[in-house]
Design an enzyme around this catalytic site. Structure first.
Site, PDB file in Angstrom:
ATOM      1  N   ARG A  15      14.755   8.275  29.263  1.00  9.70           N
ATOM      2  CA  ARG A  15      14.437   9.276  29.276  1.00  9.70           C
ATOM      3  C   ARG A  15      14.201  10.933  28.315  1.00  9.70           C
ATOM      4  O   ARG A  15      15.372  10.710  28.373  1.00  9.70           O
ATOM      5  CB  ARG A  15      14.427  10.340  30.916  1.00  9.70           C
ATOM      6  CG  ARG A  15      14.183   9.122  32.016  1.00  9.70           C
ATOM      7  CD  ARG A  15      14.222   9.459  33.143  1.00  9.70           C
ATOM      8  NE  ARG A  15      15.452   9.658  34.178  1.00  9.70           N
ATOM      9  CZ  ARG A  15      16.457  11.099  34.253  1.00  9.70           C
ATOM     10  NH1 ARG A  15      15.480  12.077  34.866  1.00  9.70           N
ATOM     11  NH2 ARG A  15      17.377  10.887  34.625  1.00  9.70           N
ATOM     12  N   SER A 143      24.941  22.319  24.597  1.00  9.29           N
ATOM     13  CA  SER A 143      24.029  22.810  25.816  1.00  9.29           C
ATOM     14  C   SER A 143      24.583  24.810  24.914  1.00  9.29           C
ATOM     15  O   SER A 143      25.478  24.349  25.146  1.00  9.29           O
ATOM     16  CB  SER A 143      24.145  22.403  27.408  1.00  9.29           C
ATOM     17  OG  SER A 143      23.750  24.020  27.729  1.00  9.29           O
ATOM     18  N   TYR A 156      29.290  22.400  34.432  1.00 10.45           N
ATOM     19  CA  TYR A 156      28.316  22.829  33.553  1.00 10.45           C
ATOM     20  C   TYR A 156      29.136  22.982  32.150  1.00 10.45           C
ATOM     21  O   TYR A 156      29.130  21.946  31.349  1.00 10.45           O
ATOM     22  CB  TYR A 156      26.604  22.752  33.892  1.00 10.45           C
ATOM     23  CG  TYR A 156      25.764  22.526  32.774  1.00 10.45           C
ATOM     24  CD1 TYR A 156      25.716  21.142  32.878  1.00 10.45           C
ATOM     25  CD2 TYR A 156      25.068  23.230  32.608  1.00 10.45           C
ATOM     26  CE1 TYR A 156      24.750  19.774  31.796  1.00 10.45           C
ATOM     27  CE2 TYR A 156      24.146  22.580  31.425  1.00 10.45           C
ATOM     28  CZ  TYR A 156      24.036  21.152  31.053  1.00 10.45           C
ATOM     29  OH  TYR A 156      22.859  20.930  29.771  1.00 10.45           O
ATOM     30  N   ALA A 158      31.906  24.047  31.294  1.00 13.68           N
ATOM     31  CA  ALA A 158      32.992  24.071  31.323  1.00 13.68           C
ATOM     32  C   ALA A 158      32.598  22.561  30.978  1.00 13.68           C
ATOM     33  O   ALA A 158      33.208  21.992  29.577  1.00 13.68           O
ATOM     34  CB  ALA A 158      34.035  23.468  31.925  1.00 13.68           C
ATOM     35  N   LYS A 160      29.931  21.456  28.868  1.00 13.92           N
ATOM     36  CA  LYS A 160      29.326  21.111  27.447  1.00 13.92           C
ATOM     37  C   LYS A 160      30.296  22.166  26.933  1.00 13.92           C
ATOM     38  O   LYS A 160      30.099  21.771  25.332  1.00 13.92           O
ATOM     39  CB  LYS A 160      28.510  21.613  27.919  1.00 13.92           C
ATOM     40  CG  LYS A 160      27.257  20.904  28.544  1.00 13.92           C
ATOM     41  CD  LYS A 160      26.789  19.670  28.054  1.00 13.92           C
ATOM     42  CE  LYS A 160      25.571  18.757  28.925  1.00 13.92           C
ATOM     43  NZ  LYS A 160      25.083  17.887  27.950  1.00 13.92           N
ATOM     44  N   ILE A 189      14.906  23.634  27.708  1.00 16.78           N
ATOM     45  CA  ILE A 189      14.050  22.495  27.409  1.00 16.78           C
ATOM     46  C   ILE A 189      13.341  21.541  28.162  1.00 16.78           C
ATOM     47  O   ILE A 189      14.212  20.930  29.087  1.00 16.78           O
ATOM     48  CB  ILE A 189      14.834  21.097  26.775  1.00 16.78           C
ATOM     49  CG1 ILE A 189      15.800  21.479  26.211  1.00 16.78           C
ATOM     50  CG2 ILE A 189      14.350  20.030  25.768  1.00 16.78           C
ATOM     51  CD1 ILE A 189      14.826  22.215  24.693  1.00 16.78           C
TER      52      ILE A 189
END
Ligand code: NAP
Length: 248
Positions: A15, A143, A156, A158, A160, A189
């Protein structure tokens, strides 16, 4: 860009950004594309069929990237079908919103295992061939929140940020083996991952973006393909922000 003769493995390609990366590599001549997926089997098989119809050797392979055994098996099957992987795109990932004080140990471990340990496991499988061939390219998806941190997304952010550290350190170690390792740090996005964000918040995020829109999976796929291509042959250890100017 010309990926003729190259085998590409993309995690999380069922996806969103990963699927678009598969299509972009196909448009640029990749010889074989492995579509890594976890739960979205129907979408992965549809993409496999679409790529095969376009004349590309494609294979959808299921692996939970948190599992060393499943990652090893995915690479063994890819190798048996198409030979060694020349290009690895570590894209699979999850997000999560929570106050820091509400992040449980399980939530923390799941975030780190999916977004960070999965990359370690995939790199470990891909690298022996790349190092002995003295040729290879890896792109890891981080990110903007790994660059600047997001409130209510500490786990999240941490995970990334760790992706950026992994990229830079691995690039230094692998430079002499002529394996390049780079990172793309997307902004906001439009994929399924954004579904958790309310529409008015999405509008605000677009308005806060200097280029006045949200990003698309195509925006990210083009940057990923560039970093994997010969055109980026002197680029390694870099973090390319593809964010419309949201983080400068
Ligand atoms: P998405 O549409 O939610 O797709 C996530 C993909 O990751 C799916 O293909 C999913 O596979 C796969 N995946 C999740 N857990 C997995 C696991 N344990 N093992 C194997 N595969 C797993 O997300 P996306 O927006 O395309 O995001 C792709 C990457 O870009 C992620 O790393 C994300 O953090 C990063 N990113 C996204 C944004 C954004 O705004 N969308 C911004 C910055 C960074 P199945 O569906 O088959 O389970």
């Amino acid at each position: 860009m010309d990926f003729r003769g190259k085998t590409v493995l993309i995690t999380g390609a069922s996806r969103g950004i990963g699927a678009e990366c598969a299509l972009e590599f196909a448009r640029n001549g990749a010889s074989a594309i492995v579509i890594g997926y976890h739960k979205s089997e129907r979408q992965a098989l549809d993409l496999e069929a679409r790529l095969r119809d376009a004349g590309v050797n494609a294979l959808a392979l299921r692996a939970d990237i948190r599992s060393a055994r499943q990652v090893e098996s995915m690479f063994q099957k890819a190798n048996a079908a198409f030979g060694p992987v020349h290009i690895l795109v570590n894209n699979a990932g999850i997000s999560g919103f929570s106050l820091f004080t509400d992040i449980s140990e399980n939530m923390w471990d799941d975030m780190m295992d999916t977004n960070c340990k999965g990359m370690y496991l995939c790199c470990k499988e891909a690298l022996p061939h790349m190092i002995s061939d003295k040729d290879g390219a890896i792109v890891n998806i981080s990110s903007i929140w790994g660059q600047v941190g997001a409130s209510c997304e500490v786990h999240y952010s941490a995970s990334k940020a760790a992706v950026i550290g992994l990229t830079k350190a691995l690039a230094k170690e692998l430079g002499p083996s002529r394996v390049r390792v780079n990172c793309v740090a997307p902004g906001v996005i439009q994929t399924d991952m954004l579904a958790a964000v309310a529409e008015d918040v999405q509008r605000e995020l677009a308005e806060e973006t200097p280029l006045m829109r949200l990003g698309t999976a195509e925006d990210i796929a083009k940057a990923v393909c560039f970093l994997c291509s010969g055109e980026a042959g002197f680029i390694t250890g870099q973090v390319l922000g593809v964010n419309g100017g949201f983080v400068i």
